[in-house]
Design an enzyme around this catalytic site. Structure first.
Site, PDB file in Angstrom:
ATOM      1  N   LYS A 175       0.741  -1.391  -0.190  1.00 24.73           N
ATOM      2  CA  LYS A 175      -0.022   0.160   0.289  1.00 24.73           C
ATOM      3  C   LYS A 175       0.994   1.039   0.133  1.00 24.73           C
ATOM      4  O   LYS A 175       1.732   1.568   0.334  1.00 24.73           O
ATOM      5  CB  LYS A 175      -0.392   0.177   0.808  1.00 24.73           C
ATOM      6  N   ARG A 197      -4.330 -10.193   4.533  1.00 24.51           N
ATOM      7  CA  ARG A 197      -4.911  -9.949   3.012  1.00 24.51           C
ATOM      8  C   ARG A 197      -3.335  -9.764   2.380  1.00 24.51           C
ATOM      9  O   ARG A 197      -2.872  -8.235   2.174  1.00 24.51           O
ATOM     10  CB  ARG A 197      -6.111  -9.300   3.315  1.00 24.51           C
TER      11      ARG A 197
HETATM   12  N1  HH2 Z   1      -7.672  -3.096   0.441  1.00 24.81           N
HETATM   13  C1  HH2 Z   1      -7.968  -3.287  -0.236  1.00 24.81           C
HETATM   14  C2  HH2 Z   1      -8.663  -3.722  -0.822  1.00 24.81           C
HETATM   15  N2  HH2 Z   1      -9.819  -4.613  -0.172  1.00 24.81           N
HETATM   16  N3  HH2 Z   1     -10.901  -5.392   1.434  1.00 24.81           N
HETATM   17  C3  HH2 Z   1     -10.013  -5.256   2.793  1.00 24.81           C
HETATM   18  N4  HH2 Z   1     -10.923  -5.516   3.785  1.00 24.81           N
HETATM   19  N5  HH2 Z   1      -9.324  -4.921   3.966  1.00 24.81           N
HETATM   20  C4  HH2 Z   1      -8.263  -4.391   2.633  1.00 24.81           C
HETATM   21  O1  HH2 Z   1      -7.160  -3.616   3.386  1.00 24.81           O
HETATM   22  C5  HH2 Z   1      -8.695  -4.299   1.647  1.00 24.81           C
HETATM   23  C6  HH2 Z   1      -9.859  -4.732   1.443  1.00 24.81           C
HETATM   24  C7  HH2 Z   1      -6.794  -2.284  -1.788  1.00 24.81           C
HETATM   25  O2  HH2 Z   1      -6.300  -3.277  -2.430  1.00 24.81           O
HETATM   26  P1  HH2 Z   1      -5.763  -3.816  -3.683  1.00 24.81           P
HETATM   27  O3  HH2 Z   1      -7.295  -5.481  -3.286  1.00 24.81           O
HETATM   28  O4  HH2 Z   1      -5.242  -4.830  -3.605  1.00 24.81           O
HETATM   29  O5  HH2 Z   1      -6.437  -3.385  -4.779  1.00 24.81           O
HETATM   30  P2  HH2 Z   1      -8.014  -2.629  -5.294  1.00 24.81           P
HETATM   31  O6  HH2 Z   1      -8.837  -2.412  -4.338  1.00 24.81           O
HETATM   32  O7  HH2 Z   1      -7.055  -0.753  -6.290  1.00 24.81           O
HETATM   33  O8  HH2 Z   1      -8.361  -3.564  -6.753  1.00 24.81           O
END
Ligand code: HH2
Length: 294
Positions: free
Chosen positions: A230, A264
């Protein structure tokens, strides 16, 4: 370790999510063109399914499949497009692996379709505030539910995050959301809490939440933590998204040491090792402290 993970078994539809002697690794499967770290890589359903299977082979205990990016400034997508992206992937992954599948969505219709296709957990970054129909889907199906804290919406959340006491405010949010969920028929055993690292938070807020993660243990729910690659890590080490694996490792280790139950992550293989070593050291510390006081 702060939480007794074994006592935190969750109910997720017709399954139990049990914790072995360590926190669980949740592998991220983004079926999106625009996710911040891997957008576009697994947009094709076949590539996403292959990626999911690879993550399980690397040791993922759970998979989180999402079709809409929640990165800061991201645009929302409509329900039909989110269904089109995620449901074929959830269906194929559920046939191919035995680990529990989570659907990363704030839309009740997507959650319901994913649960019908084999998912057992809903990861709702709006914590049941985004779609009024979501709470009923979770209560009726008995799915696991991740209640994540976010200040604002993904589009605006990083514009001016502001807290007087970030830990106190996230705690109050959890309390209110748990009460809301339970008033609508969700039981505590379905609930996982997440402080929402990077969701409407400045660097100092993210660091404080991680440093004081054990402050959320008293809710008696597993704590899910998403630090993987992040932006706050990039602020600390000035590296591009793809170069943040070591920074992620440090944050994962600290989160585990402070009681995280589910991590995650994108880099499952490496973070599994980080979790194992951190748990072993935490446990040895506890044992030697007990020995000293015997
Ligand atoms: N972070 C992201 C997405 N979903 N859900 C939970 N519960 N906690 C988190 O910290 C979280 C999440 C962001 O990461 P990523 O899925 O890699 O990116 P994007 O939202 O751009 O798809």
């Amino acid at each position: 370790m702060v939480l007794d993970l074994k006592a935190l078994t969750r109910q997720a539809k017709d399954r139990l999510i049990e914790f072995p002697d360590r926190p669980l690794i949740m592998g991220v499967v983004n079926v999106t063109p625009d996710s911040f770290s891997d957008g576009g890589r697994y947009l094709d359903a076949e590539a996403a399914v292959a990626h999911a299977i690879r993550l399980v082979e690397e040791g993922a205990d759970l998979l989180d499949i999402g079709g809409e990016s929640t990165r800061p400034g991201a645009d929302t997508i409509d329900e039909a497009e989110e269904l089109r992206r995620t449901i074929p992937v959830v269906t194929a992954v559920a046939r191919a692996v035995t680990v529990p599948i989570s659907i990363d969505t704030s839309k009740a219709a997507v959650a319901q379709a994913a649960l019908d296709a084999g998912a057992v957990i809903v990861n709702d970054v709006t914590a049941l505030r985004g779609d009024a129909a979501m709470v009923e889907v979770i209560a009726r199906t008995g799915a696991g539910i991740v209640l994540m804290h976010m200040q604002g919406t993904p589009r605006m959340m990083q514009q001016a995050p502001c807290y007087e006491d970030v830990v106190g405010e996230v705690s109050a949010f959890f309390e209110e959301r748990i009460r809301f969920a339970m008033a609508h028929g969700i039981v505590q055993r379905q609930i996982v809490l997440d402080p929402g690292i990077g969701f409407g938070k400045l660097l100092a807020h993210n660091l404080t939440l991680l440093a004081r993660l054990q402050g959320f243990a008293y809710f008696g729910c597993p704590l899910l933590v998403g630090v993987s690659r992040k932006a706050f890590l990039g602020q600390l080490v000035e590296r591009s998204v793809q170069e943040r694996q070591w920074a992620t490792a440090a944050a994962v280790a600290m989160a585990v040491e402070r009681g995280a139950g589910i991590l995650r992550v994108h880099d499952v293989c490496a973070m599994k090792d980080v979790v194992q070593v951190t748990v072993a050291i935490s446990r040895a510390t506890t044992v030697s402290m007990k020995a000293q006081h015997a």
